[in-house]
Write a protein that holds these residues in place. Structure first.
Motif, PDB file in Angstrom:
ATOM      1  N   GLY A  16     116.177  30.248  59.331  1.00  0.00           N
ATOM      2  CA  GLY A  16     115.758  29.900  57.974  1.00  0.00           C
ATOM      3  C   GLY A  16     114.272  30.158  57.754  1.00  0.00           C
ATOM      4  O   GLY A  16     113.868  30.693  56.713  1.00  0.00           O
ATOM      5  N   GLN A  17     113.457  29.794  58.735  1.00  0.00           N
ATOM      6  CA  GLN A  17     112.016  30.035  58.635  1.00  0.00           C
ATOM      7  C   GLN A  17     111.722  31.524  58.561  1.00  0.00           C
ATOM      8  O   GLN A  17     110.866  31.964  57.787  1.00  0.00           O
ATOM      9  N   MET A  18     112.439  32.300  59.371  1.00  0.00           N
ATOM     10  CA  MET A  18     112.222  33.744  59.393  1.00  0.00           C
ATOM     11  C   MET A  18     112.581  34.369  58.046  1.00  0.00           C
ATOM     12  O   MET A  18     111.809  35.164  57.489  1.00  0.00           O
ATOM     13  N   VAL A  19     113.720  33.988  57.503  1.00  0.00           N
ATOM     14  CA  VAL A  19     114.165  34.527  56.215  1.00  0.00           C
ATOM     15  C   VAL A  19     113.185  34.130  55.108  1.00  0.00           C
ATOM     16  O   VAL A  19     112.798  34.958  54.276  1.00  0.00           O
ATOM     17  N   GLU A  20     112.771  32.876  55.116  1.00  0.00           N
ATOM     18  CA  GLU A  20     111.836  32.395  54.098  1.00  0.00           C
ATOM     19  C   GLU A  20     110.490  33.118  54.202  1.00  0.00           C
ATOM     20  O   GLU A  20     109.921  33.552  53.195  1.00  0.00           O
ATOM     21  N   THR A  21     109.990  33.265  55.418  1.00  0.00           N
ATOM     22  CA  THR A  21     108.707  33.949  55.620  1.00  0.00           C
ATOM     23  C   THR A  21     108.799  35.410  55.206  1.00  0.00           C
ATOM     24  O   THR A  21     107.882  35.935  54.568  1.00  0.00           O
ATOM     25  N   ALA A  22     109.909  36.058  55.542  1.00  0.00           N
ATOM     26  CA  ALA A  22     110.091  37.461  55.145  1.00  0.00           C
ATOM     27  C   ALA A  22     110.126  37.585  53.631  1.00  0.00           C
ATOM     28  O   ALA A  22     109.557  38.529  53.060  1.00  0.00           O
ATOM     29  N   ALA A  23     110.757  36.639  52.952  1.00  0.00           N
ATOM     30  CA  ALA A  23     110.817  36.670  51.489  1.00  0.00           C
ATOM     31  C   ALA A  23     109.425  36.457  50.887  1.00  0.00           C
ATOM     32  O   ALA A  23     109.039  37.158  49.939  1.00  0.00           O
ATOM     33  N   THR A  27     108.249  41.463  53.380  1.00  0.00           N
ATOM     34  CA  THR A  27     108.412  42.479  54.417  1.00  0.00           C
ATOM     35  C   THR A  27     108.956  41.834  55.686  1.00  0.00           C
ATOM     36  O   THR A  27     108.684  40.661  55.962  1.00  0.00           O
ATOM     37  N   LEU A  28     109.701  42.613  56.431  1.00  0.00           N
ATOM     38  CA  LEU A  28     110.168  42.155  57.736  1.00  0.00           C
ATOM     39  C   LEU A  28     109.159  42.481  58.831  1.00  0.00           C
ATOM     40  O   LEU A  28     109.340  42.075  59.976  1.00  0.00           O
ATOM     41  N   LEU A  29     108.106  43.194  58.484  1.00  0.00           N
ATOM     42  CA  LEU A  29     107.146  43.665  59.480  1.00  0.00           C
ATOM     43  C   LEU A  29     105.907  42.791  59.609  1.00  0.00           C
ATOM     44  O   LEU A  29     105.015  43.095  60.397  1.00  0.00           O
ATOM     45  N   HIS A  30     105.846  41.713  58.856  1.00  0.00           N
ATOM     46  CA  HIS A  30     104.713  40.796  58.949  1.00  0.00           C
ATOM     47  C   HIS A  30     104.717  40.133  60.331  1.00  0.00           C
ATOM     48  O   HIS A  30     105.766  39.835  60.895  1.00  0.00           O
ATOM     49  N   GLN A  35     107.225  37.360  65.008  1.00  0.00           N
ATOM     50  CA  GLN A  35     107.129  36.296  66.008  1.00  0.00           C
ATOM     51  C   GLN A  35     108.348  35.376  65.934  1.00  0.00           C
ATOM     52  O   GLN A  35     108.934  35.018  66.955  1.00  0.00           O
ATOM     53  N   LEU A  36     108.732  35.005  64.721  1.00  0.00           N
ATOM     54  CA  LEU A  36     109.917  34.166  64.549  1.00  0.00           C
ATOM     55  C   LEU A  36     111.167  34.887  65.034  1.00  0.00           C
ATOM     56  O   LEU A  36     112.036  34.287  65.680  1.00  0.00           O
ATOM     57  N   SER A  37     111.253  36.168  64.751  1.00  0.00           N
ATOM     58  CA  SER A  37     112.402  36.963  65.182  1.00  0.00           C
ATOM     59  C   SER A  37     112.496  37.018  66.710  1.00  0.00           C
ATOM     60  O   SER A  37     113.587  36.876  67.274  1.00  0.00           O
ATOM     61  N   GLN A  38     111.372  37.192  67.355  1.00  0.00           N
ATOM     62  CA  GLN A  38     111.367  37.238  68.821  1.00  0.00           C
ATOM     63  C   GLN A  38     111.752  35.887  69.425  1.00  0.00           C
ATOM     64  O   GLN A  38     112.503  35.828  70.403  1.00  0.00           O
ATOM     65  N   SER A  39     111.264  34.819  68.836  1.00  0.00           N
ATOM     66  CA  SER A  39     111.634  33.482  69.304  1.00  0.00           C
ATOM     67  C   SER A  39     113.126  33.251  69.115  1.00  0.00           C
ATOM     68  O   SER A  39     113.802  32.684  69.986  1.00  0.00           O
ATOM     69  N   LEU A  40     113.627  33.698  67.986  1.00  0.00           N
ATOM     70  CA  LEU A  40     115.051  33.584  67.698  1.00  0.00           C
ATOM     71  C   LEU A  40     115.876  34.388  68.696  1.00  0.00           C
ATOM     72  O   LEU A  40     116.893  33.907  69.208  1.00  0.00           O
TER      73      LEU A  40
END
Length: 57
Positions: A16-23, A27-30, A35-40
């Motif tokens: 949820g945090q990753m999706v919210e941050t990307a929105a 961008t998905l490249l921020h 970092q959230l994606s890697q943790s996930l």
């Protein structure tokens, strides 16, 4: 609460945090999104490893 349930809750929270941050960043490249994606990814791998271990028993 079992560790498995806690891991799944943590995965959903991070997702949820990753999706919210990307929105927000639009961008998905921020860096924070990455970092959230890697943790996930690490948590997902952990759950998969635990599942395989249980299946082998």
């Amino acid at each position: 609460m079992t560790e498995n349930v806690q891991l799944h809750q943590q995965i959903e929270r991070l997702r949820g945090q990753m999706v919210e941050t990307a929105a927000i960043q639009n961008t998905l490249l921020h860096g924070e999104v990455l970092q959230l994606s890697q943790s996930l990814d690490l948590l997902i791998v952990r759950v998969q490893e635990e599942r395989l271990t249980r299946q082998r028993k």
